[in-house]
Design an enzyme around this catalytic site. Structure first.
Site, PDB file in Angstrom:
ATOM      1  N   CYS A   1       0.797  -1.082   0.097  1.00  0.00           N
ATOM      2  CA  CYS A   1       0.052   0.111  -0.033  1.00  0.00           C
ATOM      3  C   CYS A   1       0.965   1.370  -0.147  1.00  0.00           C
ATOM      4  O   CYS A   1       1.459   1.574  -0.908  1.00  0.00           O
ATOM      5  CB  CYS A   1      -0.906   0.141   1.243  1.00  0.00           C
ATOM      6  SG  CYS A   1      -2.361   1.071   0.788  1.00  0.00           S
TER       7      CYS A   1
ATOM      8  N   GLU B   1      -2.367  -9.244   3.376  1.00  0.00           N
ATOM      9  CA  GLU B   1      -2.666  -9.630   4.703  1.00  0.00           C
ATOM     10  C   GLU B   1      -4.307  -9.893   4.826  1.00  0.00           C
ATOM     11  O   GLU B   1      -4.800 -10.479   5.879  1.00  0.00           O
ATOM     12  CB  GLU B   1      -1.937  -9.050   5.915  1.00  0.00           C
ATOM     13  CG  GLU B   1      -2.927  -7.635   6.209  1.00  0.00           C
ATOM     14  CD  GLU B   1      -2.526  -6.566   5.109  1.00  0.00           C
ATOM     15  OE1 GLU B   1      -1.968  -6.720   3.881  1.00  0.00           O
ATOM     16  OE2 GLU B   1      -3.220  -5.540   5.314  1.00  0.00           O
TER      17      GLU B   1
ATOM     18  N   HIS C   1      -3.941  -5.204  -0.216  1.00  0.00           N
ATOM     19  CA  HIS C   1      -3.445  -5.954   1.344  1.00  0.00           C
ATOM     20  C   HIS C   1      -3.381  -7.319   1.209  1.00  0.00           C
ATOM     21  O   HIS C   1      -4.577  -7.752   1.532  1.00  0.00           O
ATOM     22  CB  HIS C   1      -4.391  -5.239   2.167  1.00  0.00           C
ATOM     23  CG  HIS C   1      -4.337  -3.722   2.553  1.00  0.00           C
ATOM     24  ND1 HIS C   1      -3.403  -3.586   3.503  1.00  0.00           N
ATOM     25  CD2 HIS C   1      -4.561  -2.734   1.988  1.00  0.00           C
ATOM     26  CE1 HIS C   1      -3.027  -2.056   3.652  1.00  0.00           C
ATOM     27  NE2 HIS C   1      -3.835  -1.519   2.574  1.00  0.00           N
TER      28      HIS C   1
END
Lengths: 560, 372
Positions: free
Chosen positions: B260, B348, B346
């Site tokens: 990001c 994760e 993202h």
């Protein structure tokens, strides 16, 4: 992968007569698929034995055969036409069975026709209960615990290990004869003996009954390049134990945390990728233990279904249309979202509204029929309500049932005493949601209702909100006392003008309508656009709701 | 719904920079909060979203019809506190259902001093933002007159040119995971999410997390096998110090992975500009194609700035690895002359899909290759 250009002509198999358990949803998917294939310049031939369908209209397919769904009919069609491929995933179990029968008899091979969208082996693996169980165990996906017993003693040992309640399923009996649910230890011996003696080989499957676990369905699409997306997650209002076709269902899932949802998503994708060759729509069902949030896989259906027809309407994403394109070789990333048109078809719809599906039963036409709901589907149709809240969607669905219900305030059945209500709520029946509302009105607690029905508290709270508001309205003496705030609240919770008038007892629905019009409370129309307003949709559809308008500094109002 | 709790029928208001005014009902803390308004289309994971440091300074609209249905749970957080500046939604469930939950969302927001509005026509609001673009707004339980609100709104800074990561970065360096793990990764924290650390720790990585202004020398003292540059709020164009840190890291030749904001900063080290998007990408359903494998993934996104795709395509030693399937924006890149790669989205997730977790494995592979 682009479209397979060797496919010029496709045969779609319809689902035959409309029966309880298999209604017009396959007409919907079949017509969508036919249109989708013709868009690609493919010649579509269609067979169905039921002329009362949209798909058999001459504008849907290039050639329509109204013939019995038999191997002979298929042979006749293949004789008369140059068919390159057959798409059997649009006509439910009927079409899949016919495709399998033709496959076993070597019909497809003889006419050099390819089966597209599905793999016969995949069907076997998914449809056979025991094969499915073994497959899940190999894959490491949890399933309900179960073991085979050949004697009373073995059966009791298994029951001891799994814990009551259990389901007893005798082997090789027709229609589950001799099987059943055991809730009490005292009834175990008798149930096992009944099951064992019903089985010609003296064998029963003793299975964990996950009664009261929450039930969820995921609608997925997979392409030949192994891309998978979840189109819709549907939560059953009724917990495990009631057939999904007979359950009130809600989309998106209302009580699912992201952790639990991702676990389901991952598991569903794992199952789908291991299914074999498959390109198209698929449905996976899970049960979730609310105490531990562990999940078990219930079943997988590698075809479009009643649920995918609902998911298409619920999200705006045309599953059958895209599934047909995937069957002829397209991949999701190269197709466009047909509703938005300039974004990708490879994505997962986001909803900014609530969908409630309610089944419609016709027990009054089947005198003497058992109206208890269970493993076998008994409803004859369904309605869908859309709203910006669960109460609104639920009440809109009730109003659409065409059984004099003006909302959850159902008035055409006799009122019951509290003890009768408690007794009737122990068993799932068609009018359960109305009885829950009645129970809450007479002060039966959420805790008691939760114990009786095992329905998630969140849904019960929502119904309680409807009850509270109804009470507030019924305590007023006349329409003049119903102020603007309360009117907004009532309309936003899906109360119809009729329903409000019924509670006030001194006015007509028309008078309620006039009163709220004066308050500026009118319907606004919101879109079902697959993306909760993130993108501008080109071909959405609309639903009505009530929203307070925003204002601009110049005094004008802004509506979505 | 207000019937459930008469105390919650306190009115609250939203005024946008362009003069659009919305009525709502307050269910969070009392007060007035201004910030940049943005929307998230995700249907699950509200608590994880609210605690994501990348939302610092923003008034968040949740598009989905409900928040709060399954309460809040201590473990379901991405940082130690709620990071959104304010919340705007359609319905809040004050009564929740989840046996594992530790409380309800409304209380949680009040405890975190977050002003929150329900009963807003969020769909009309989102459509307005979609058409007019991101703008500042102000929400209040105190003032309902437009003049007062407008005065306060003028004090809200514009997001462009704002360096917010220092507000959310750690003050002191700390470690995470087992010191006996196979790998050591130095994390440059601009507002990282907890699940990033968890994803590394699960892959046998011992981490040391450094404040935003740490020098490469300080980080090298940890003897890292790799550097990780986190996500974070604000405008990457206002973070020249961070771009310099990344250049220093690249000069060491040690593998680097950015997510990001980390991705935007990596692009800036190569002279690729970043710019503010019309209304950003925030949600759990953003389609991304991996150009190296041809496979696609459904990703979690939360960004209002983006890397310039035209310049990126012409920049030497830069390869575009991932593209957004909806609007063609750059979602991932790697350097061809250094062991470094980054993604805009993202991997994760949390909330969101596990489709992109493979990127953490690829970073381990990169560290492995570098070591041998």
């Amino acid at each position: 992968m682009p479209c397979d250009s060797s496919i010029q002509s496709v045969l779609i198999i319809g689902s035959g007569p409309i029966v309880i358990g298999q209604a017009c949803e396959f007409d919907y998917s079949g017509s969508q698929a036919a249109r989708s294939l013709r868009e690609e310049g493919i010649r579509v031939t269609l067979i169905n034995s039921n002329p009362a369908t949209i798909m058999t209209d001459h504008i849907v397919a290039d050639k329509v055969y109204l013939l019995p769904l038999t191997v002979e009919s298929i042979e006749q069609i293949l004789d008369e036409n140059q068919i390159d491929a057959v798409l059997p995933t649009m006509g439910g179990q009927t079409a899949l069975n016919l495709a399998k029968e033709c496959d076993e008899l070597g019909v497809w091979e003889r006419f050099n026709v390819r089966l597209i969208g599905v793999d016969i082996k995949a069907i076997d693996k998914a449809e056979d209960r025991e094969k499915f169980r073994q497959w899940m165990i190999e894959l490491g996906v949890p399933v309900a615990q179960a073991s085979i017993a050949n004697s009373l003693l073995e059966g009791k040992e298994i029951a001891q290990r799994i814990g009551i309640p259990i389901v007893i399923r005798p082997s090789f009996t027709l229609g589950g004869t001799g099987g059943g649910l055991v809730f009490e230890k005292e009834k175990l011996d008798a149930a096992l003996e009944r099951g064992l003696s019903a089985s010609p080989i003296h064998e029963v499957l003793v299975e964990q009954a996950v009664m009261g676990w929450k039930e969820f369905e995921l609608e997925l699409l997979r392409d030949a390049a192994d891309n998978v997306v979840i189109i819709c997650t549907v939560e059953n209002f009724d917990p495990m134990g009631v057939h999904t076709g007979d359950s009130i269902t809600v989309a998106p899932a209302m009580t699912l945390s992201d952790t639990a949802f991702q676990l389901m998503r991952n598991t569903a994708i794992k199952m789908m990728r291991d299914l074999g060759n498959f390109a198209g729509g698929c449905n996976v069902q899970f049960a979730l233990n609310p105490e531990t949030e562990e999940i078990i896989a219930i079943e997988i259906n590698p075809r479009v279904s009643r649920s995918s027809a609902l998911a298409s309407k619920a999200t705006g994403y045309p599953i059958a249309k895209i599934a047909a394109k995937l069957a002829i070789g397209y991949t999701l990333d190269e197709l466009k979202n047909p509703i938005i048109q300039d974004t990708s078809a490879y994505f997962e719809p986001a909803l900014d509204y609530v969908i409630v599906k309610m089944p419609r039963w016709n027990f009054d036409k089947f005198k003497g029929a058992d109206d208890t709901l269970g493993f076998q589907m008994k409803s004859v149709g369904e309605v869908m309500g859309i709203g910006r809240s669960f109460p609104e969607a639920l009440q809109k669905a009730c109003q659409s049932l065409e059984n004099n219900a003006t909302g959850l305030s159902f008035i055409s059945t006799a009122r019951l005493k509290p003890e009768e209500l408690i007794e009737t709520l122990k068993t799932p029946k068609w009018d359960r949601v109305f009885r829950i509302k009645e129970a809450l009105s007479v002060g039966i607690s959420i805790k008691t209702l939760r114990e009786l029905t095992q329905i998630d508290r969140w849904f019960l709270y929502q119904i309680q909100d409807i009850v509270k508001l109804e009470k507030k309205i019924s305590e007023l003496r006349h329409l003049g006392e119903l102020d603007e705030e309360l009117m907004w609240e009532a309309k936003q919770m899906g109360f119809s003008d009729d329903q409000i008038a019924e509670q006030l007892r001194d006015c007509s629905a028309d008078e309620v309508y006039e009163a709220r019009k004066k308050m500026g409370i009118r319907r606004v129309y919101k879109m079902v656009d697959t993306c909760s307003a993130e993108f501008e949709a080109k071909t959405p559809y609309f639903y009505s709701t009530f929203e307070r308008p925003a204002t601009k500094e110049n005094g004008s109002t802004l509506h979505g | 719904m207000s019937v459930t709790s008469p105390a919650s029928t306190k009115p609250a208001f939203l005024l946008l920079e362009d003069g659009t005014f919305f009525n709502g009902i307050s269910f969070g803390a009392e007060g007035t909060r201004g910030g940049e308004i943005c929307f998230n289309t995700g249907m699950t994971g509200y608590q994880e979203v609210f605690t994501d440091p990348s939302y610092t300074g923003q008034l968040l609209i949740m598009n989905t019809a409900y928040v709060g249905n399954y309460g809040v749970k201590k473990e379901d957080v991405e940082s130690s506190s709620v990071k959104i500046r304010g919340l705007i939604c359609k319905n809040i469930s004050e009564r929740y259902s989840r046996m594992q939950a530790s409380g309800d969302l409304a209380d949680y927001l009040r405890d975190n001093n977050i002003v929150a509005l329900e009963g807003v026509d969020t769909r009309a609001l989102v459509q307005h933002i979609r058409n007019k673009g991101t703008m500042n707004g102000i929400i209040s339980t105190e003032f309902n007159d437009i003049v007062r609100l407008r005065e306060r709104l003028k004090l809200v800074p514009q997001m462009s040119g704002l360096d917010l990561s220092q507000e959310v970065s750690t003050n002191e360096a700390y470690t995470y995971g087992s010191p006996d793990a196979t790998w050591r990764v130095a994390v440059l924290d601009f507002g990282l999410k907890q699940s990033m650390l968890r994803n590394f720790a699960e892959r046998q990585v011992y981490l040391k997390i450094f404040p935003a202004h740490s020098s490469v020398q300080e980080m090298l003292a940890f003897k890292p096998d790799g550097f990780f540059v986190s996500n974070g709020p604000g405008d990457p164009a206002a973070m020249d110090y961070a771009v310099q840190s990344l250049k220093d890291i690249l000069a060491t030749g040690i593998p680097m992975f950015g997510i990001c904001l980390g991705h935007q900063l990596l692009a800036r080290t190569q002279g690729i500009p970043t710019f503010k998007m019309h209304h950003g990408h925030r949600g759990l359903n953003h389609p991304v194609k991996n150009l190296l494998t041809g496979k696609s993934e459904i990703t979690t996104q939360n960004h209002g700035f983006v890397v310039d795709g035209t310049v990126a395509a012409q920049t030497p030693h830069v390869e575009i690895t991932h593209l957004n399937l909806n609007d063609g924006t750059i979602e991932g890149l790697r350097l061809t002359n250094k062991p470094a790669f980054s993604v805009q989205y993202h991997p994760e997730s949390t909330p969101g899909t596990f489709d992109s977790r493979y990127l953490f494995d690829e970073f381990i592979t990169m560290m492995q290759a570098h070591k041998h």
